[in-house]
Design an enzyme around this catalytic site. Structure first.
Site, PDB file in Angstrom:
ATOM      1  CD  GLU A 152      -2.572   1.336   2.625  1.00  0.00           C
ATOM      2  OE1 GLU A 152      -3.576   2.071   2.668  1.00  0.00           O
ATOM      3  OE2 GLU A 152      -2.174   0.666   3.609  1.00  0.00           O
ATOM      4  CD  GLU A 251      -6.954   1.981   6.932  1.00  0.00           C
ATOM      5  OE1 GLU A 251      -6.316   1.061   7.463  1.00  0.00           O
ATOM      6  OE2 GLU A 251      -6.529   2.605   5.926  1.00  0.00           O
TER       7      GLU A 251
END
Length: 275
Positions: A152, A251
């Protein structure tokens, strides 16, 4: 219609971690993700998943530590991954093996591996060489277990010094490693802060099949996706039009914080999609 997973490390903060599974299911989520299962026994988490009809879709490999006790407390320390740090390869492998055991027990298809913080003055070519080698090993081990490894790009405002920041850099890493089960975890919050032009990035990378997971949050405060500068209604239409059938992790930090019902009260954006 996109499929959304509740990130239990961010949502339902008013509840103990193991109680967040029931809360997510009650709000209509069918899947969950979170940073780390390691403070709890796999059987304990598995029972919560089963009792609430939830699918585990993602968690992170330990950000540091190899032994079980160190792994269980790793998120309380400042390190945010060691995959790119020379001299810690054995620790990385031990920690990733720990993650694979949890993935098997929880039937989780994806493990996110964090690159880590670039040490001051470190040679980036050396860090990249270490990163590539560790990811190649991890992808091979994960393939044996039928799992995917995700990397990521993260903005350096939230995590100063993080080694991997851009989508093009992440996809270049994938090309160099050359493993089909190594994919990108594309967090649109981080992407907007670092690069912007999010819709174009989605159109460029989703059709490649190399994006394994998406995540969302409002920019810049990282609250619900119906706040801030990104038009998520439009972006969800783009994602649908591109045929992405993976999960989108929620998130974000609820605007109301850790007050009772704070997360649930902020889900109007999600209820609106289904109305």
């Amino acid at each position: 219609m996109p499929r959304f997973a509740a990130n239990l490390s961010f949502l339902y903060q008013e509840l103990a971690f193991l109680d967040r599974f029931e809360a997510a299911a009650r709000d209509g989520f069918q899947a969950v993700e979170y940073l780390a299962p390691y403070p709890f026994e796999p059987a304990e988490i598995r029972s919560r998943l089963k009792a609430n009809g939830l699918q585990q879709v993602l968690f992170n490999a330990p950000p540091s530590g190899g032994e079980a006790a160190d792994v269980a407390t790793a998120w309380d320390r400042s390190e945010r991954g060691i995959a790119a740090l020379p001299g810690r390869e054995a620790e990385f492998r031990q920690g990733f093996a720990h993650a694979l055991r949890y993935a098997e027990a929880l039937d989780c298809p994806r493990i996110h591996v964090m690159a880590g913080l670039a040490p001051t003055g470190a040679d980036r070519n050396t860090l990249r060489t270490t990163y590539i080698a560790n990811l190649r090993w991890a992808a091979a081990e994960a393939a044996k277990a039928g799992r995917e490894v995700l990397i990521e790009p993260i903005n350096t405002r939230d995590i100063p010094g993080f080694f991997l920041n851009r989508q093009d850099d992440a996809h270049a890493v994938l090309a160099e490693v050359g493993a089909a089960n190594l994919k990108v975890q594309m967090d649109l919050y981080h992407c907007q802060i670092v690069e912007g032009d999010v819709a174009s990035k989605l159109k460029a990378y989703l059709p490649t099949g190399r994006v394994g997971h998406l995540q969302i949050a409002g920019v810049p405060e990282r609250h619900e996706p119906d706040t801030g500068e990104l038009n998520y209604g439009y972006l969800f239409e783009v994602i649908d039009s591109l045929g992405f059938d993976g999960w989108i992790g929620c998130e974000y930090k609820p605007r109301r914080g850790a007050v009772p019902g704070g997360t649930s009260d902020g889900l109007g954006w999600l209820r609106g999609l289904h109305s």
